[in-house]
Write a protein that holds these residues in place. Structure first.
Motif, mmCIF file in Angstrom:
data_model
loop_
_atom_site.group_PDB
_atom_site.id
_atom_site.type_symbol
_atom_site.label_atom_id
_atom_site.label_comp_id
_atom_site.label_asym_id
_atom_site.label_seq_id
_atom_site.Cartn_x
_atom_site.Cartn_y
_atom_site.Cartn_z
ATOM 1 N N LYS A 8 -13.673 -36.386 -9.665
ATOM 2 C CA LYS A 8 -13.187 -35.071 -9.251
ATOM 3 C C LYS A 8 -12.214 -34.503 -10.282
ATOM 4 C CE LYS A 8 -11.294 -32.799 -5.180
ATOM 5 N NZ LYS A 8 -10.910 -33.013 -3.772
ATOM 6 N N ALA A 9 -11.326 -35.352 -10.798
ATOM 7 C CA ALA A 9 -10.368 -34.899 -11.807
ATOM 8 C C ALA A 9 -11.077 -34.517 -13.103
ATOM 9 C CB ALA A 9 -9.330 -35.979 -12.074
ATOM 10 N N LEU A 10 -12.063 -35.297 -13.507
ATOM 11 C CA LEU A 10 -12.824 -34.958 -14.719
ATOM 12 C C LEU A 10 -13.479 -33.598 -14.574
ATOM 13 C CD1 LEU A 10 -14.683 -38.230 -15.744
ATOM 14 C CD2 LEU A 10 -13.021 -36.963 -17.102
ATOM 15 N N ASN A 13 -10.785 -30.850 -14.590
ATOM 16 C CA ASN A 13 -10.208 -30.683 -15.928
ATOM 17 C C ASN A 13 -11.152 -29.977 -16.882
ATOM 18 O OD1 ASN A 13 -7.809 -31.897 -15.204
ATOM 19 N ND2 ASN A 13 -8.422 -33.918 -15.945
ATOM 20 N N ASN A 14 -12.427 -29.977 -16.548
ATOM 21 C CA ASN A 14 -13.422 -29.296 -17.371
ATOM 22 C C ASN A 14 -13.850 -27.977 -16.748
ATOM 23 O OD1 ASN A 14 -14.468 -31.091 -19.782
ATOM 24 N ND2 ASN A 14 -13.907 -32.466 -18.110
ATOM 25 N N ASN A 15 -13.029 -27.492 -15.796
ATOM 26 C CA ASN A 15 -13.287 -26.197 -15.143
ATOM 27 C C ASN A 15 -14.720 -26.084 -14.640
ATOM 28 O OD1 ASN A 15 -10.628 -25.152 -15.634
ATOM 29 N ND2 ASN A 15 -11.237 -24.917 -17.765
ATOM 30 N N MET A 16 -15.175 -27.133 -13.965
ATOM 31 C CA MET A 16 -16.540 -27.177 -13.470
ATOM 32 C C MET A 16 -16.516 -27.304 -11.948
ATOM 33 S SD MET A 16 -19.536 -29.779 -14.697
ATOM 34 C CE MET A 16 -19.147 -29.453 -16.407
ATOM 35 N N PRO A 19 -21.097 -27.269 -7.594
ATOM 36 C CA PRO A 19 -22.453 -26.764 -7.835
ATOM 37 C C PRO A 19 -22.855 -26.785 -9.322
ATOM 38 C CG PRO A 19 -21.347 -25.363 -6.253
ATOM 39 C CD PRO A 19 -20.304 -26.309 -6.803
ATOM 40 N N GLN A 20 -21.919 -26.490 -10.205
ATOM 41 C CA GLN A 20 -22.227 -26.525 -11.636
ATOM 42 C C GLN A 20 -22.545 -27.950 -12.092
ATOM 43 O OE1 GLN A 20 -18.559 -24.690 -12.915
ATOM 44 N NE2 GLN A 20 -19.600 -22.752 -13.427
ATOM 45 N N LEU A 21 -21.750 -28.913 -11.628
ATOM 46 C CA LEU A 21 -22.001 -30.303 -11.997
ATOM 47 C C LEU A 21 -23.339 -30.760 -11.438
ATOM 48 C CD1 LEU A 21 -21.189 -32.965 -13.281
ATOM 49 C CD2 LEU A 21 -19.897 -33.499 -11.187
ATOM 50 N N ALA A 22 -23.605 -30.413 -10.200
ATOM 51 C CA ALA A 22 -24.875 -30.792 -9.576
ATOM 52 C C ALA A 22 -26.054 -30.256 -10.381
ATOM 53 C CB ALA A 22 -24.925 -30.268 -8.142
ATOM 54 N N ASN A 52 -21.734 -39.129 -20.536
ATOM 55 C CA ASN A 52 -22.145 -38.321 -21.683
ATOM 56 C C ASN A 52 -21.643 -36.881 -21.539
ATOM 57 O OD1 ASN A 52 -23.604 -37.911 -24.153
ATOM 58 N ND2 ASN A 52 -25.142 -36.830 -22.951
ATOM 59 N N LEU A 53 -21.776 -36.332 -20.360
ATOM 60 C CA LEU A 53 -21.361 -34.952 -20.114
ATOM 61 C C LEU A 53 -19.872 -34.760 -20.359
ATOM 62 C CD1 LEU A 53 -22.060 -32.096 -18.996
ATOM 63 C CD2 LEU A 53 -21.536 -33.015 -16.733
ATOM 64 N N PHE A 54 -19.062 -35.714 -19.892
ATOM 65 C CA PHE A 54 -17.615 -35.584 -20.005
ATOM 66 C C PHE A 54 -17.029 -36.307 -21.216
ATOM 67 C CE2 PHE A 54 -18.114 -34.921 -15.294
ATOM 68 C CZ PHE A 54 -17.759 -33.590 -15.322
#
Length: 64
Positions: A8-10, A13-16, A19-22, A52-54
């Protein structure tokens, strides 16, 4: 990173948003919610995508 962080913090912190992460991972929003709120562990392939994403290492993240 040195300090373990939660998924959740990651994401925050990446302003995501959830729904965007999903969408980026090809999973439902409810799947992301279950990882963040219910302590459900992502599958190995999903963990690889998250790392990889973060741009983090497995040892830096707590997945619950």
């Amino acid at each position: 990173m040195g300090v373990k962080v939660t998924l959740k913090a990651l994401r925050a912190n990446n302003n995501m948003t959830q729904p965007q992460l999903a969408e980026k991972l090809g999973v439902s929003v409810s799947t992301v919610q279950s990882w963040e709120n219910k302590g459900v562990q992502p599958r190995a392939d999903q963990i690889a995508k998250l790392l990889n994403l973060f741009h983090v290492n497995f040892d830096d993240v707590i997945f619950f």
